[in-house]
Design an enzyme around this catalytic site. Structure first.
Site, PDB file in Angstrom:
ATOM      1  N   VAL A  12       0.826  -1.208   0.000  1.00  0.00           N
ATOM      2  CA  VAL A  12       0.000   0.000   0.000  1.00  0.00           C
ATOM      3  C   VAL A  12       0.860   1.258   0.000  1.00  0.00           C
ATOM      4  CG1 VAL A  12      -1.611   1.353   1.415  1.00  0.00           C
ATOM      5  CG2 VAL A  12      -1.960  -1.112   1.118  1.00  0.00           C
ATOM      6  N   ARG A  24     -23.241  -7.222  16.102  1.00  0.00           N
ATOM      7  CA  ARG A  24     -24.522  -7.255  16.807  1.00  0.00           C
ATOM      8  C   ARG A  24     -24.375  -7.828  18.212  1.00  0.00           C
ATOM      9  NH1 ARG A  24     -28.249 -10.454  12.663  1.00  0.00           N
ATOM     10  NH2 ARG A  24     -26.287 -11.583  12.462  1.00  0.00           N
ATOM     11  N   ARG A  25     -23.438  -8.787  18.375  1.00  0.00           N
ATOM     12  CA  ARG A  25     -23.281  -9.470  19.656  1.00  0.00           C
ATOM     13  C   ARG A  25     -21.842  -9.294  20.151  1.00  0.00           C
ATOM     14  NH1 ARG A  25     -26.104 -12.715  16.227  1.00  0.00           N
ATOM     15  NH2 ARG A  25     -24.244 -13.926  15.692  1.00  0.00           N
ATOM     16  N   LYS A  83     -24.011  -8.065  -2.768  1.00  0.00           N
ATOM     17  CA  LYS A  83     -24.595  -8.181  -4.104  1.00  0.00           C
ATOM     18  C   LYS A  83     -26.058  -7.763  -4.142  1.00  0.00           C
ATOM     19  CE  LYS A  83     -25.130 -13.106  -3.179  1.00  0.00           C
ATOM     20  NZ  LYS A  83     -24.229 -13.106  -2.003  1.00  0.00           N
ATOM     21  N   VAL A 110     -19.444 -10.704  -6.513  1.00  0.00           N
ATOM     22  CA  VAL A 110     -19.712 -11.686  -7.568  1.00  0.00           C
ATOM     23  C   VAL A 110     -18.523 -12.628  -7.690  1.00  0.00           C
ATOM     24  CG1 VAL A 110     -20.232 -12.056 -10.015  1.00  0.00           C
ATOM     25  CG2 VAL A 110     -21.124 -10.031  -8.858  1.00  0.00           C
ATOM     26  N   GLU A 168     -27.548 -22.876   2.549  1.00  0.00           N
ATOM     27  CA  GLU A 168     -28.090 -22.430   3.825  1.00  0.00           C
ATOM     28  C   GLU A 168     -29.240 -23.353   4.259  1.00  0.00           C
ATOM     29  OE1 GLU A 168     -26.830 -19.966   5.527  1.00  0.00           O
ATOM     30  OE2 GLU A 168     -25.482 -19.144   3.998  1.00  0.00           O
ATOM     31  N   LYS A 183     -26.285 -11.174  -9.090  1.00  0.00           N
ATOM     32  CA  LYS A 183     -24.951 -11.128  -9.694  1.00  0.00           C
ATOM     33  C   LYS A 183     -25.034 -10.804 -11.181  1.00  0.00           C
ATOM     34  CE  LYS A 183     -23.177 -14.390  -6.281  1.00  0.00           C
ATOM     35  NZ  LYS A 183     -22.802 -15.795  -6.009  1.00  0.00           N
TER      36      LYS A 183
END
Length: 407
Positions: A12, A24-25, A83, A110, A168, A183
């Site tokens: 960089v 969130r947790r 996406k 994608v 899932e 996509k």
């Protein structure tokens, strides 16, 4: 970022420092992560003065959209893997990037680790892309591969994909084509410089792909794949963007894409045919793409510049599926008597659909008629098939599948 900190700093031109992580947790155990970095106030984090670059990997539309827009308004560049958001409201995000002088990079959205979007945006920007054709969903490719190579049924292959972590618990986004359609919209936008949303994409999933479809493809020395197809039609008439299962010849390179891998063909006027292949999903491949974008954006900041600004100047219409020309494979269970073939051929002729090949097999109640068409408007082909279903001589339309990849 920690294991490769020295290398990344050298690439960089400045060190990359992790400023904070919105979760969130916060009490969840995260091995190797300093708890002091964690916060539940994502909005405060993305607008903090000491933050230069924001990485969004939440997914979904909200709160991701609000956070990305807030970050860019505060002068931060953004890297996203989202996406769904890009496909639904990408124009708003790109307009904000232009307005506030921010980078918006999204390679991970994608095809996972496959370097695909940046070549479309940068390397091929001087060329004229005609077509993008590919397998962009690993879950469905795994399921269809198992059906083809092992004779598995759809439900059996889906359960195996879930057990392996490819699918899932609720596989709807994958098997119904929503993931691939998002996509496809992103790819079409980049390839044709025209606004395309997920709602513009004709979408069909693989839940209706049967053993008869797979067997029919095998008889034609073909394989069934869920394809994302983006085409610029001749004469600037518009673009076609669609997702559906289709037969492709086993001689086509996409036919050899196995298990959960992705592959995309890009056809350009001067570059010719290019193929991008690799791991399209998973934590490590996605991280590779995100980190690549992070380095690119950080380099821009060190140089005091931003990357290319995308403009959808073409404004080409997205044509409805009925106006798109396709080819069909149709398998009919028919009565085995004289005149059947002539009657079936007459139905195709009524819609001016030309027949490329016909094969008849069996005797008596087991007679089968297979018809493969030339390219014709999809609406005409669909109308022909619907009339065939009503013929007295047709006991069942056992399989209807589009045919791609052998132009």
């Amino acid at each position: 970022m920690r294991e490769q900190a020295g290398d990344l700093a050298a690439r960089v031109g400045a060190p990359l420092t992790l400023a904070g992580i919105a979760v969130r947790r916060p009490d969840r155990v995260r091995e190797g992560v300093d708890k002091a970095l964690l916060t539940t106030d994502a909005l405060a984090l993305v607008t903090r003065e000491d933050v230069d670059i924001v990485v969004e990997v939440i997914g979904g539309i909200e709160p991701a959209r609000t956070l990305i827009l807030a970050a860019m308004k505060a002068g931060k560049s953004v890297i996203t893997a989202n996406k769904a958001l890009l496909a639904e409201d990408g124009e708003t995000l790109f307009a904000a990037a232009r307005e506030f002088g921010a980078d918006l990079y999204y390679e991970a959205s994608v095809a996972g680790a496959i370097p695909l979007l940046r070549p479309l945006r940068d390397s091929l920007v001087g060329d004229h892309v005609h077509r993008v054709l590919g397998i962009v969903n690993g879950t469905t490719n795994y399921i269809l591969d198992q059906m083809d190579t092992h004779g598995a049924g759809f439900n059996e292959a889906l359960e195996e994909a879930q057990a392996l972590g490819y699918a899932e618990a609720d596989p709807t986004a994958d098997v119904e084509g929503f993931d691939a359609a998002a996509k496809a919209a992103i790819l079409a936008r980049l390839a044709f410089h025209t606004p395309v949303t997920a709602a513009d994409v004709h979408r069909e999933g693989i839940t209706e792909v049967s053993a008869a479809d797979v067997a029919g493809a095998q008889q034609m020395d073909s394989v069934v794949k869920l394809l994302a197809i983006c085409e610029r039609l001749p004469g600037q008439r518009g673009v076609s963007v669609r997702v559906y299962p289709a037969m492709i010849p086993r001689s086509h390179p996409l036919a050899s894409v196995r298990e959960a891998y992705n592959a995309v063909f890009v056809e350009a006027e001067s570059a010719g045919s290019l193929m991008f292949y690799g791991a399209g999903a998973g934590g490590a491949p996605t991280a590779s793409a995100v980190l690549g974008d992070l380095v690119a954006v950080a380099r821009n900041q060190v140089a005091g510049s931003t990357g290319p600004v995308e403009v959808t100047y073409a404004e080409l219409p997205v044509l409805p599926m009925g106006e798109t020309t396709t080819r069909y494979y149709v398998q009919l269970d028919v009565a085995d008597r004289s005149g059947v073939l002539a009657t079936v051929a007459e139905e195709f002729a009524r819609d001016d659909v030309s027949i490329q090949a016909v094969r008849q097999e069996g005797l008596g109640d087991e007679a089968q008629l297979v018809v493969v068409t030339h390219r014709a408007p999809d609406a005409a082909l669909a109308a022909t098939v619907e009339r065939l279903r009503g013929l007295e001589i047709v006991r069942e339309v056992a399989s209807v599948m589009r045919v791609e990849g052998d132009e």
